[in-house]
Design a protein around this motif. Structure first.
Motif, PDB file in Angstrom:
ATOM      1  N   ARG A   6     -29.734 -21.244  39.073  1.00 13.57           N
ATOM      2  CA  ARG A   6     -28.688 -21.831  39.908  1.00 13.57           C
ATOM      3  C   ARG A   6     -28.410 -23.239  39.403  1.00 13.57           C
ATOM      4  O   ARG A   6     -29.326 -24.042  39.282  1.00 13.57           O
ATOM      5  CB  ARG A   6     -29.144 -21.894  41.358  1.00 13.57           C
ATOM      6  N   LYS A   7     -27.173 -23.519  39.128  1.00 13.31           N
ATOM      7  CA  LYS A   7     -26.758 -24.868  38.760  1.00 13.31           C
ATOM      8  C   LYS A   7     -25.965 -25.413  39.935  1.00 13.31           C
ATOM      9  O   LYS A   7     -25.022 -24.779  40.399  1.00 13.31           O
ATOM     10  CB  LYS A   7     -25.881 -24.853  37.504  1.00 13.31           C
ATOM     11  N   ILE A   8     -26.341 -26.581  40.391  1.00 12.45           N
ATOM     12  CA  ILE A   8     -25.697 -27.202  41.546  1.00 12.45           C
ATOM     13  C   ILE A   8     -24.890 -28.404  41.070  1.00 12.45           C
ATOM     14  O   ILE A   8     -25.359 -29.194  40.255  1.00 12.45           O
ATOM     15  CB  ILE A   8     -26.751 -27.681  42.575  1.00 12.45           C
ATOM     16  N   LEU A  15     -22.757 -31.796  48.248  1.00  4.32           N
ATOM     17  CA  LEU A  15     -22.563 -30.571  47.482  1.00  4.32           C
ATOM     18  C   LEU A  15     -21.088 -30.375  47.150  1.00  4.32           C
ATOM     19  O   LEU A  15     -20.229 -30.450  48.020  1.00  4.32           O
ATOM     20  CB  LEU A  15     -23.067 -29.367  48.293  1.00  4.32           C
ATOM     21  N   TRP A  18     -21.440 -24.656  42.950  1.00 11.46           N
ATOM     22  CA  TRP A  18     -22.595 -24.088  42.264  1.00 11.46           C
ATOM     23  C   TRP A  18     -22.167 -22.935  41.372  1.00 11.46           C
ATOM     24  O   TRP A  18     -21.045 -22.441  41.480  1.00 11.46           O
ATOM     25  CB  TRP A  18     -23.653 -23.605  43.246  1.00 11.46           C
ATOM     26  N   LEU A  54     -18.948 -26.483  35.529  1.00  9.84           N
ATOM     27  CA  LEU A  54     -20.049 -25.574  35.838  1.00  9.84           C
ATOM     28  C   LEU A  54     -20.205 -24.497  34.764  1.00  9.84           C
ATOM     29  O   LEU A  54     -21.324 -24.184  34.351  1.00  9.84           O
ATOM     30  CB  LEU A  54     -19.835 -24.927  37.212  1.00  9.84           C
TER      31      LEU A  54
END
Length: 90
Positions: A6-8, A15, A18, A54
């Protein structure tokens, strides 16, 4: 073995979005295959290039793990064409 990554994407603790990835071994090709399952950017942050950011981070991560082939499980086909993905399905 759990390979889910998981890339946040966040900004000062807030936030933004993701991406959910996975790596699996293709035993026929004897190589790792990367999967992009989900890319999500919160509505307030859309239209600012964060999806591409992302995807770029995801591709770098998958290449580090030896994935020369990436598959996606997302709806936005045009977005992926725009950033260089090629559809090999007929």
């Amino acid at each position: 073995m759990e390979n889910i990554i998981r890339k946040i994407l966040n900004d000062g603790g807030y936030l933004k979005g993701w991406i959910l990835l996975d790596i699996r071994m293709d035993y026929f090709k004897q190589q790792n295959i990367g999967f992009i399952y989900e890319v999500y950017v919160l509505p307030n942050y859309r239209g600012k290039g964060y999806s591409k950011e992302l995807i770029k981070a995801a591709l770098e991560e998958l290449y580090i793990h030896g994935c020369n082939e990436i598959e996606r499980n997302t709806r936005s086909t045009n977005f992926y064409k725009e950033i260089g993905f090629v559809n090999h399905q007929r």
